[in-house]
Structure formats: C-alpha cells, structure tokens
Design a protein around this motif. Structure first.
Motif, PDB file in Angstrom:
ATOM      1  N   GLY A   1       0.798  -1.129   0.138  1.00 49.79           N
ATOM      2  CA  GLY A   1       0.078   0.046  -0.024  1.00 49.79           C
ATOM      3  C   GLY A   1       0.959   1.387  -0.030  1.00 49.79           C
ATOM      4  O   GLY A   1       1.970   1.120  -0.108  1.00 49.79           O
ATOM      5  N   PRO A   2       0.088   2.388   0.041  1.00 51.09           N
ATOM      6  CA  PRO A   2       0.923   3.721  -0.053  1.00 51.09           C
ATOM      7  C   PRO A   2       1.913   3.761   1.082  1.00 51.09           C
ATOM      8  O   PRO A   2       2.952   4.693   1.073  1.00 51.09           O
ATOM      9  N   ASP A   3       1.403   3.232   2.389  1.00 52.25           N
ATOM     10  CA  ASP A   3       2.322   3.311   3.483  1.00 52.25           C
ATOM     11  C   ASP A   3       3.463   2.436   3.406  1.00 52.25           C
ATOM     12  O   ASP A   3       4.157   2.244   4.492  1.00 52.25           O
ATOM     13  N   GLY A   4       3.663   1.565   2.358  1.00 48.96           N
ATOM     14  CA  GLY A   4       4.694   0.787   2.339  1.00 48.96           C
ATOM     15  C   GLY A   4       4.535  -0.843   3.070  1.00 48.96           C
ATOM     16  O   GLY A   4       5.361  -1.682   3.032  1.00 48.96           O
ATOM     17  N   GLN A   5       3.273  -0.939   3.534  1.00 47.56           N
ATOM     18  CA  GLN A   5       2.991  -2.125   4.574  1.00 47.56           C
ATOM     19  C   GLN A   5       2.127  -3.018   3.366  1.00 47.56           C
ATOM     20  O   GLN A   5       1.420  -2.523   2.505  1.00 47.56           O
ATOM     21  N   PRO A   6       2.362  -4.204   3.681  1.00 47.26           N
ATOM     22  CA  PRO A   6       1.498  -5.261   2.643  1.00 47.26           C
ATOM     23  C   PRO A   6       0.130  -4.971   2.846  1.00 47.26           C
ATOM     24  O   PRO A   6      -0.402  -4.772   4.136  1.00 47.26           O
ATOM     25  N   ILE A   7      -0.667  -5.160   1.697  1.00 46.31           N
ATOM     26  CA  ILE A   7      -2.231  -4.937   1.858  1.00 46.31           C
ATOM     27  C   ILE A   7      -2.498  -6.195   2.217  1.00 46.31           C
ATOM     28  O   ILE A   7      -2.549  -7.576   1.873  1.00 46.31           O
ATOM     29  N   PRO A   8      -3.552  -6.126   3.329  1.00 42.60           N
ATOM     30  CA  PRO A   8      -3.988  -7.396   3.779  1.00 42.60           C
ATOM     31  C   PRO A   8      -4.791  -8.212   2.731  1.00 42.60           C
ATOM     32  O   PRO A   8      -5.379  -7.549   1.747  1.00 42.60           O
ATOM     33  N   VAL A   9      -4.704  -9.440   2.859  1.00 43.45           N
ATOM     34  CA  VAL A   9      -5.657 -10.400   1.943  1.00 43.45           C
ATOM     35  C   VAL A   9      -6.817 -10.495   2.509  1.00 43.45           C
ATOM     36  O   VAL A   9      -7.020 -10.778   3.736  1.00 43.45           O
ATOM     37  N   ALA A  10      -7.887 -10.321   1.760  1.00 46.52           N
ATOM     38  CA  ALA A  10      -9.387 -10.220   2.204  1.00 46.52           C
ATOM     39  C   ALA A  10      -9.446 -11.691   2.877  1.00 46.52           C
ATOM     40  O   ALA A  10      -9.110 -12.566   2.177  1.00 46.52           O
ATOM     41  N   TYR A  11     -10.078 -11.550   3.845  1.00 44.93           N
ATOM     42  CA  TYR A  11     -10.465 -12.679   4.832  1.00 44.93           C
ATOM     43  C   TYR A  11     -11.910 -13.258   4.319  1.00 44.93           C
ATOM     44  O   TYR A  11     -13.025 -12.538   4.074  1.00 44.93           O
ATOM     45  N   ARG A  12     -12.026 -14.480   4.205  1.00 41.73           N
ATOM     46  CA  ARG A  12     -13.358 -15.273   3.745  1.00 41.73           C
ATOM     47  C   ARG A  12     -13.840 -16.003   5.026  1.00 41.73           C
ATOM     48  O   ARG A  12     -13.130 -16.795   5.241  1.00 41.73           O
TER      49      ARG A  12
END
Length: 170
Positions: A27-38
């Motif tokens: 993401g823009p903050d340099g952190q990994p974008i979380p994978v959507a939880y199902r």
C-alpha cells in the motif's frame, strides 16, 4: 527404478525452489495490503466464541467479570451489520433511523444496552477486535465494568468486505 524416482524427486525439488513467488502488494504506506478474509460456514459458528474468549481474557486481566453471549444482542448485531452493508456506510443508525437501543429492544433484549462497536473491513474478527481495543471509545465499551453480555454480528459481501457489529449489555 528407485534411482529414477529419486532423480525425479530431486529435479522437482530443485525446480520448485526456482519457482517465482508472488510479491505481496504494498500500500501507499509501504506495508503489505492485507488479503481479504473469507468467512467459511464452519467459522460462522466459531466467531462469537472466539471473540468472547478474547474479550474475556482481556477483561480478566483487568479484574473485570467475564461476559456471556446474548442471542438477542447477537440478532440485533447481525441485522445491523447487514443494514450497514445495504447503506454502504458504517454508522450507528439503521436505514429506518433506528438507534442501537431501539434495535436491541426489537429483538427482545430487556437488559441495559451499554454500547455498540462497528467496523467496515476486509479483516477477520480478531484483527477487528484488536483495532477496537486500540481506540479508547470502542475499548471502553468492551471493558465497561457494568458489562455482562455480548452480541456479535457480521455481514460479508460477495467482495469479501465485512461489516462487524458488537453490542454490549449490562
């Protein structure tokens, strides 16, 4: 034959080590974008107990009484989560203008409503609980010394967005 099998296994292991692994999106903050939880059907039955267990651990550490699950509070929480999705916004008022107190009364809850925490996210219930515990207003509802009961509700859209609601009563 065993030498051939061994050679094939070694070749597969070598090739698998060279396989390209997907790079997590950042993401823009340099952190990994979380994978959507199902939420799976099996987890649907487990979520309220997992949340209750975590909240009770936190409450016990503070010398507070453990909570129990309330079917009436849970029904109101489930209905509100679905309604927030229909409105496409996380807020404490129903599409009919109802307040949390009105919604729990509709479900037959006779106790005192202490508060409601809500969230709109792609994360699981424990991550959501963690976010609630980091904010004073939402943490105070979960850690209210007068609290005795909890109702947990959610609605997951086809896009995997989850609308979470927790209601606390005393």
């Amino acid at each position: 034959m065993t030498k051939l099998t061994l050679a094939a296994v070694l070749a597969l292991m070598t090739l698998s080590a060279c396989a390209v692994r997907p790079v997590p999106q950042v993401g823009p903050d340099g952190q990994p974008i979380p994978v959507a939880y199902r939420i799976t059907p099996r987890e649907e039955a487990e979520i309220p107990t997992r949340v209750l267990t975590q909240i009770n651990l936190l409450r016990t550490q503070q010398g507070l009484q453990a909570l129990t699950l309330s079917p009436q509070l849970a029904a109101a929480a489930m209905a509100h989560s679905r309604d927030m999705s229909a409105q496409n916004r996380a807020w404490h008022f129903g599409s009919d203008g109802s307040s949390p107190l009105e919604r729990v009364r509709r479900q037959g809850y006779a106790g005192r409503l202490l508060g409601e925490d809500i969230s709109e996210t792609y994360e699981n219930e424990i991550s959501t609980l963690g976010a609630w515990m980091q904010t004073r207003d939402t943490r105070d509802i979960l850690m209210d010394p007068a609290a005795r009961e909890l109702g947990m509700g959610w609605f997951q859209e086809p896009t995997n967005k989850i609308w979470w609601t927790v209601l606390v009563g005393g």
